[in-house]
Design an enzyme around this catalytic site. Sequence first.
Site, PDB file in Angstrom:
ATOM      1  N   LYS A 266      -3.160   3.088  -9.303  1.00 42.65           N
ATOM      2  CA  LYS A 266      -3.767   1.748  -9.277  1.00 42.65           C
ATOM      3  C   LYS A 266      -5.212   1.894  -8.825  1.00 42.65           C
ATOM      4  CE  LYS A 266      -3.744  -2.675  -6.713  1.00 42.65           C
ATOM      5  NZ  LYS A 266      -3.045  -3.549  -5.750  1.00 42.65           N
ATOM      6  N   LYS A 278      -8.113 -14.439  -1.834  1.00 41.22           N
ATOM      7  CA  LYS A 278      -7.638 -14.023  -0.518  1.00 41.22           C
ATOM      8  C   LYS A 278      -8.438 -14.724   0.573  1.00 41.22           C
ATOM      9  CE  LYS A 278      -6.169  -9.311  -1.652  1.00 41.22           C
ATOM     10  NZ  LYS A 278      -4.766  -9.453  -1.235  1.00 41.22           N
ATOM     11  N   ASP A 289      -8.461  -0.800  -2.463  1.00 41.79           N
ATOM     12  CA  ASP A 289      -7.363  -1.091  -3.381  1.00 41.79           C
ATOM     13  C   ASP A 289      -7.325  -0.130  -4.582  1.00 41.79           C
ATOM     14  OD1 ASP A 289      -5.075  -2.568  -3.644  1.00 41.79           O
ATOM     15  OD2 ASP A 289      -6.015  -4.218  -4.746  1.00 41.79           O
ATOM     16  N   GLU A 350      -2.100  -8.430  -8.768  1.00 41.58           N
ATOM     17  CA  GLU A 350      -2.771  -7.856  -9.945  1.00 41.58           C
ATOM     18  C   GLU A 350      -2.460  -6.381 -10.150  1.00 41.58           C
ATOM     19  OE1 GLU A 350      -4.058  -7.928  -7.046  1.00 41.58           O
ATOM     20  OE2 GLU A 350      -4.796  -5.876  -6.898  1.00 41.58           O
ATOM     21  N   ARG A 352       0.352  -4.707 -10.146  1.00 41.51           N
ATOM     22  CA  ARG A 352       1.454  -4.514 -11.091  1.00 41.51           C
ATOM     23  C   ARG A 352       1.015  -4.844 -12.515  1.00 41.51           C
ATOM     24  NH1 ARG A 352       4.932  -8.747  -7.676  1.00 41.51           N
ATOM     25  NH2 ARG A 352       3.481  -8.002  -6.080  1.00 41.51           N
TER      26      ARG A 352
HETATM   27  N1  BES Z   1      -3.920  -5.027  -2.875  1.00 43.19           N
HETATM   28  C1  BES Z   1      -2.965  -5.979  -2.443  1.00 43.19           C
HETATM   29  C2  BES Z   1      -1.917  -5.373  -1.534  1.00 43.19           C
HETATM   30  C3  BES Z   1      -2.342  -5.114  -0.120  1.00 43.19           C
HETATM   31  C4  BES Z   1      -2.471  -6.136   0.788  1.00 43.19           C
HETATM   32  C5  BES Z   1      -2.554  -3.832   0.295  1.00 43.19           C
HETATM   33  C6  BES Z   1      -2.832  -5.862   2.099  1.00 43.19           C
HETATM   34  C7  BES Z   1      -2.899  -3.569   1.602  1.00 43.19           C
HETATM   35  C8  BES Z   1      -3.037  -4.600   2.499  1.00 43.19           C
HETATM   36  C9  BES Z   1      -2.232  -6.570  -3.645  1.00 43.19           C
HETATM   37  O1  BES Z   1      -2.978  -6.664  -4.796  1.00 43.19           O
HETATM   38  C10 BES Z   1      -1.846  -7.945  -3.256  1.00 43.19           C
HETATM   39  O2  BES Z   1      -2.706  -8.748  -3.056  1.00 43.19           O
HETATM   40  N2  BES Z   1      -0.550  -8.189  -3.146  1.00 43.19           N
HETATM   41  C11 BES Z   1      -0.053  -9.444  -2.738  1.00 43.19           C
HETATM   42  C12 BES Z   1       1.117  -9.779  -3.616  1.00 43.19           C
HETATM   43  C13 BES Z   1       1.586 -11.193  -3.482  1.00 43.19           C
HETATM   44  C14 BES Z   1       0.561 -12.128  -4.051  1.00 43.19           C
HETATM   45  C15 BES Z   1       2.909 -11.334  -4.197  1.00 43.19           C
HETATM   46  C16 BES Z   1       0.351  -9.337  -1.268  1.00 43.19           C
HETATM   47  O3  BES Z   1       0.873  -8.288  -0.887  1.00 43.19           O
HETATM   48  O4  BES Z   1       0.110 -10.279  -0.541  1.00 43.19           O
HETATM   49 ZN    ZN Z   2      -4.457  -5.363  -5.018  1.00 43.14          ZN
HETATM   50 MN    MN Z   3      -4.062  -8.477  -4.908  1.00 42.87          MN
END
Ligand code: BES
Ligand code: ZN
Ligand code: MN
Length: 493
Positions: A266, A278, A289, A350, A352
């Site tokens: 990724k 966010k 990321d 995003e 996935r």
């Molecule tokens: N890149 C983030 C995951 C992440 C969050 C990694 C915090 C490290 C620390 C990913 O793209 C994301 O935003 N995931 C969301 C998914 C949710 C919207 C279902 C998450 O984990 O909040």
């Molecule tokens: Zn992400």
């Molecule tokens: Mn994200």
Amino acid sequence: MSFTAKVVTAPKQRSHCLVVAVYEGGKLSPSAQAIEEAGGQLGALCKREGFKGKAGQTLLLLSPTGISAERLLVIGMGKAPVSANDYRKAVDKGLLALKNTACKDLCLCLGEVSVKDRDAQWQARQVAELLGAQQYRFTRFKSSSPDDNFAPSKIVFGCQETSQVNLAKAGLETGAAVAKGVALARELGDLPGNVCTPTYLANEAKQLARGQTKLSVKVLEEKQMKELGMGSLLSVSAGSEEPAKLIVMTYQGGAKSAAPVALVGKGITFDTGGISLKPGQGMDEMKYDMCGAASVLGTMKTLIELQAKINVVAIVAAAENMPDGRATKPGDIVTSMSGQTIEILNTDAEGRLVLCDALTYSARFKPKAVVDVATLTGACVIALGSHATGLYSNEDSLAEALLNAGEEANDRAWRMPLWDEYQKQLDSNFADIANIGGREAGSVTAACFLSRFVKKTPWAHLDVAGTAWRSGANKGATGRPVSLLVQYLLNQR
Ligand code: BES
Ligand code: ZN
Ligand code: MN
């Protein structure tokens, strides 16, 4: 830095610093014993300084009597037989103790330390890896350089017997190569989003392949991805000025006919969340990321260093996730390369979306196994914290191989469930699948989403959201899971 291994006689060994082990309770290692006999002061000095040989305890002596080296560093190994953890801790703290010295050549008499379930190869590898990790500095945007001056150029791993020498040499070679891969992964992770863009990652991959016969690189542009039907991946870059890139690296070190392992990373070079923006606090950390991609590039770097005799295809899905007039909106439905339609209920899920098309694309290489690496979910950080990478797999033997590699490389993963019961959380009223599965088991449902895009191929997913970087005062990329991946790949031979 040059690394070598040989049998040494501690008191006679010339170097800027000689490193010897003492066990908890004060028992001297053979080299420490020889120095005690030659100089007659080691035992007394340890006693005077309260050095008890606890794992990680250190005692640095300048110009000690009876030996040819300029310094003597005594390191505590903990209780014998030494555990793998204590050994690493001891070496790490030992090297740290030299931070403010000007030592250029080091001799570590560590072959004589017997570590539970490990051999001289593993022990030597740890030295090279730990030293590499300590030498890493991210200085590109600093006007002045740090003032610690420990920069060794020659390392000797002292063996007790000749039978250890070749093993130790191999370990040093692997460790030094892993350290380079880890350093690359950290560097890419630490670079800010305005520098490390998808285009930057693509150039970095091309740079790796320059002058290499075993590695070739191809970069697919958005136009080509569109032709391939990668509507899911492209929905992520839709709101960004930075074009997405699909970076394909083919490492051919084994027989032409041998099926490769595919690594998929990724590479979200910045994740704002998109329209599902966010919160502001800590958002800078979303430059990390792309650490899955960075670990894949780092692993390729190590394979080149080692000229490993295996076949690996690495695919990096690189994009920036931004809000914009053209950005994907919650509720939008896209068609993935697999033909499955996806209802994007949250544009912040995003990772996935880019990975699913990269996974579908990976099938054309007929890999014997596919391993994707991603900072995929905050939920994984909640579940496992920063110690273990989340591991999901549709195949027990692949899961086992990765868990063992992580154990051996001190880069551990922990298996999580991928049960059918979780799959229905991804049901959509309007498309084949939704891109989020609700609050419960967020890391599991993200893995479930990915599983829909792999068919019969053994596949594993590594969620490194908690392990690829550190927050807080020591904020920075860790280079995980390069070490795990390299170990897994080398075990394939
Ligand atoms: N890149 C983030 C995951 C992440 C969050 C990694 C915090 C490290 C620390 C990913 O793209 C994301 O935003 N995931 C969301 C998914 C949710 C919207 C279902 C998450 O984990 O909040
Ligand atoms: Zn992400
Ligand atoms: Mn994200």
